[in-house]
Design a protein around this motif. Structure first.
Motif, PDB file in Angstrom:
ATOM      1  N   VAL A 111     -88.785 -73.784 107.037  1.00 48.24           N
ATOM      2  CA  VAL A 111     -89.725 -72.792 107.575  1.00 48.24           C
ATOM      3  C   VAL A 111     -90.242 -71.912 106.437  1.00 48.24           C
ATOM      4  CG1 VAL A 111     -89.952 -70.749 109.057  1.00 48.24           C
ATOM      5  CG2 VAL A 111     -88.832 -72.811 109.932  1.00 48.24           C
ATOM      6  N   HIS A 112     -89.353 -71.464 105.566  1.00 49.75           N
ATOM      7  CA  HIS A 112     -89.764 -70.648 104.419  1.00 49.75           C
ATOM      8  C   HIS A 112     -90.737 -71.419 103.537  1.00 49.75           C
ATOM      9  CE1 HIS A 112     -89.583 -68.703 100.492  1.00 49.75           C
ATOM     10  NE2 HIS A 112     -89.279 -67.602 101.157  1.00 49.75           N
ATOM     11  N   PHE A 113     -90.450 -72.682 103.273  1.00 57.18           N
ATOM     12  CA  PHE A 113     -91.288 -73.521 102.413  1.00 57.18           C
ATOM     13  C   PHE A 113     -92.716 -73.588 102.960  1.00 57.18           C
ATOM     14  CE2 PHE A 113     -92.997 -77.640 101.069  1.00 57.18           C
ATOM     15  CZ  PHE A 113     -92.701 -77.663  99.712  1.00 57.18           C
ATOM     16  N   VAL A 114     -92.856 -73.885 104.250  1.00 57.95           N
ATOM     17  CA  VAL A 114     -94.193 -74.006 104.841  1.00 57.95           C
ATOM     18  C   VAL A 114     -94.876 -72.638 104.914  1.00 57.95           C
ATOM     19  CG1 VAL A 114     -95.546 -74.722 106.862  1.00 57.95           C
ATOM     20  CG2 VAL A 114     -93.571 -76.081 106.133  1.00 57.95           C
ATOM     21  N   ALA A 115     -94.144 -71.601 105.319  1.00 64.26           N
ATOM     22  CA  ALA A 115     -94.731 -70.254 105.390  1.00 64.26           C
ATOM     23  C   ALA A 115     -95.233 -69.809 104.013  1.00 64.26           C
ATOM     24  CB  ALA A 115     -93.718 -69.258 105.945  1.00 64.26           C
ATOM     25  N   SER A 142     -85.563 -64.853 110.448  1.00 70.18           N
ATOM     26  CA  SER A 142     -84.767 -64.778 109.219  1.00 70.18           C
ATOM     27  C   SER A 142     -85.638 -64.937 107.972  1.00 70.18           C
ATOM     28  CB  SER A 142     -83.651 -65.829 109.227  1.00 70.18           C
ATOM     29  OG  SER A 142     -84.161 -67.120 108.987  1.00 70.18           O
ATOM     30  N   VAL A 143     -86.782 -65.572 108.126  1.00 69.75           N
ATOM     31  CA  VAL A 143     -87.727 -65.747 107.027  1.00 69.75           C
ATOM     32  C   VAL A 143     -88.632 -64.522 106.894  1.00 69.75           C
ATOM     33  CG1 VAL A 143     -89.695 -67.175 106.293  1.00 69.75           C
ATOM     34  CG2 VAL A 143     -87.651 -68.262 107.197  1.00 69.75           C
ATOM     35  N   GLY A 144     -88.770 -63.760 107.989  1.00 69.10           N
ATOM     36  CA  GLY A 144     -89.600 -62.563 107.971  1.00 69.10           C
ATOM     37  C   GLY A 144     -90.671 -62.527 109.044  1.00 69.10           C
ATOM     38  N   PHE A 145     -90.789 -63.575 109.848  1.00 71.90           N
ATOM     39  CA  PHE A 145     -91.778 -63.582 110.926  1.00 71.90           C
ATOM     40  C   PHE A 145     -91.468 -62.463 111.910  1.00 71.90           C
ATOM     41  CE2 PHE A 145     -92.575 -67.857 109.428  1.00 71.90           C
ATOM     42  CZ  PHE A 145     -93.922 -68.077 109.726  1.00 71.90           C
ATOM     43  N   ARG A 146     -92.518 -61.887 112.472  1.00 68.83           N
ATOM     44  CA  ARG A 146     -92.400 -60.843 113.485  1.00 68.83           C
ATOM     45  C   ARG A 146     -93.189 -61.257 114.717  1.00 68.83           C
ATOM     46  NH1 ARG A 146     -93.389 -55.277 110.114  1.00 68.83           N
ATOM     47  NH2 ARG A 146     -91.595 -55.503 108.732  1.00 68.83           N
ATOM     48  N   TYR A 147     -92.755 -60.738 115.866  1.00 66.24           N
ATOM     49  CA  TYR A 147     -93.488 -61.013 117.092  1.00 66.24           C
ATOM     50  C   TYR A 147     -94.916 -60.513 116.962  1.00 66.24           C
ATOM     51  CZ  TYR A 147     -89.361 -62.390 119.716  1.00 66.24           C
ATOM     52  OH  TYR A 147     -88.258 -63.044 120.170  1.00 66.24           O
ATOM     53  N   CYS A 148     -95.833 -61.280 117.487  1.00 74.08           N
ATOM     54  CA  CYS A 148     -97.242 -60.920 117.477  1.00 74.08           C
ATOM     55  C   CYS A 148     -97.743 -61.056 118.916  1.00 74.08           C
ATOM     56  CB  CYS A 148     -98.008 -61.864 116.563  1.00 74.08           C
ATOM     57  SG  CYS A 148     -99.774 -61.539 116.500  1.00 74.08           S
TER      58      CYS A 148
END
Length: 187
Positions: A111-115, A142-148
């Protein structure tokens, strides 16, 4: 005949900007190519007959999808994809880790790689999950995404330029402080 009620699956939408992306020192991840066919034909999940055939993989690439993975001893252990939903809306998709490799942060790595890749080219990266898939949501967080909450119907509008039918809608994560200049997108 009685009418059957069908439960509608609900989804959550998460977004991330470069400023929110957390550093990662995890598994080695790389883009998959057709030379990895031996690894991706193996089923990803229990109950599947096979993973992708080489023809299916080529078709996905022709349709604009890209996939990365963690490979150990030639085995594909965890995978994630990149979907260019629209010119300005790119999304992390299809995150799967084989059962015997779970709880090792491999999903976090893909997920981090693609983000990170998306954020090298766009202002914001998107991520969608069924609201009941807590493991997927926690991985993204855990990668840093937040609800939108920026949804219009079933469509995601996590983009710099709003669509004509929803001109007053903007991604809440985009501000003047974290917008890349247009010339950076021209790369």
């Amino acid at each position: 005949m009685a009418r059957m009620s069908r439960k509608t699956e609900r989804y959550v939408h998460l977004c991330i900007t470069r400023e929110l992306l957390r550093p990662a020192d995890l598994w080695v991840v790389r883009w998959l190519t057709e030379y990895d066919a031996e690894a991706f034909v193996e089923p990803f999940q229990k109950g599947q007959d096979h993973g992708w055939t080489l023809e299916e993989f080529r078709q996905l690439q022709d349709e604009g999808y890209s996939y990365c993975g963690v490979l150990l001893a030639g085995r594909l252990c965890s995978v994630a994809g990149l979907w260019k939903r629209a010119p300005d809306v790119w999304e992390v998709i299809a995150v799967v880790t084989k059962e015997e490799f779970r709880r090792r942060r491999m999903a976090t790595s893909v997920v981090h790689f693609v983000a990170d890749y998306i954020l090298q080219h766009r202002h914001v990266a998107s991520y969608t999950s069924r609201e009941t898939n807590i493991a997927s949501i926690r991985t993204a967080q855990s990668v840093g995404f937040r609800y939108c909450i920026n949804m219009v119907g079933d469509e995601k509008w996590c983009a710099m330029d709003p669509r004509h039918s929803v001109e007053k809608i903007h991604c809440p994560l985009i501000s003047a402080d974290n917008v890349m200049p247009d010339r950076a997108l021209a790369r």
